[in-house]
Write a protein that holds these residues in place. Structure first.
Motif, mmCIF file in Angstrom:
data_model
loop_
_atom_site.group_PDB
_atom_site.id
_atom_site.type_symbol
_atom_site.label_atom_id
_atom_site.label_comp_id
_atom_site.label_asym_id
_atom_site.label_seq_id
_atom_site.Cartn_x
_atom_site.Cartn_y
_atom_site.Cartn_z
ATOM 1 N N GLN A 19 1.355 4.187 2.322
ATOM 2 C CA GLN A 19 1.000 4.344 1.342
ATOM 3 C C GLN A 19 1.873 4.164 -0.060
ATOM 4 N N ARG A 20 2.824 5.631 0.362
ATOM 5 C CA ARG A 20 3.693 5.988 -0.890
ATOM 6 C C ARG A 20 5.171 5.074 -0.703
ATOM 7 N N ARG A 21 5.303 4.063 0.210
ATOM 8 C CA ARG A 21 6.805 3.809 -0.112
ATOM 9 C C ARG A 21 5.832 2.313 -0.611
ATOM 10 N N TRP A 22 4.745 1.115 0.326
ATOM 11 C CA TRP A 22 4.470 0.647 -0.037
ATOM 12 C C TRP A 22 3.992 0.545 -1.561
ATOM 13 N N THR A 23 3.119 0.713 -2.075
ATOM 14 C CA THR A 23 2.533 1.643 -3.398
ATOM 15 C C THR A 23 3.626 1.285 -4.997
ATOM 16 N N GLY A 24 5.487 2.356 -3.956
ATOM 17 C CA GLY A 24 5.980 2.119 -5.392
ATOM 18 C C GLY A 24 6.582 0.704 -5.036
#
Length: 155
Positions: A126-131
């Motif tokens: 979630q953190r990496r994909w969204t960033g």
């Protein structure tokens, strides 16, 4: 026609990516990890058989074409806008998708949503994909604006 196609296509993709950045990933993150993972995997499978794919490949090829046209006619009106728009799109959307987003999607697809390993994978995803999706959103928006600017410059 290529400029019109790419201006519209980049705008559509900017809106799609914005949807995920603005609220879809937050909504998926509020779900139990197994449900969020299953939903995102379903989205990732479905998108491959949707109108997204011709738009994804078409705008990428058109961006390459517009960059090449700009380089071959550097003194023509709109050449700079076309070149910068094409490069922003290719690197900010296409390369980001292929080099970062797709491997993250593949990693998520390999995790068992019900396992103990699912939560840390889901949180990192979630953190990496969204960033990186923010990068794609911005790249599509900037490219769209530059292609519209090129249309105006060409008269």
């Amino acid at each position: 026609m290529l400029l019109w196609f790419n201006a519209a296509g980049c705008g559509l993709l900017a809106g799609l990516f914005f949807t995920f950045s603005a609220f879809a990933m937050k909504a998926l993150g509020r779900m139990e990890p197994s449900g969020g993972i299953a939903a995102m995997n379903s989205i990732n499978e479905t998108i491959l058989r949707s109108l997204f794919m011709p738009l994804f490949w078409g705008t990428t090829l058109a961006s390459l074409g517009l960059a090449a046209i700009a380089l071959s006619g550097w003194n023509e009106p709109a050449a700079k806008s076309m070149l910068i728009g094409g490069l922003v799109y290719i690197f900010g959307m296409f390369v980001c998708t292929i080099a970062i987003e797709v491997p993250l999607n593949n990693e998520l697809a390999r995790v068992d949503p019900g396992s103990d390993a699912a939560l840390p994978v889901w949180q990192r995803y979630q953190r990496r994909w969204t960033g990186w999706n923010h990068v794609r959103t911005l790249a599509c928006l900037v490219a769209c604006v530059l292609f519209i600017q090129a249309l105006v410059e060409r008269g």
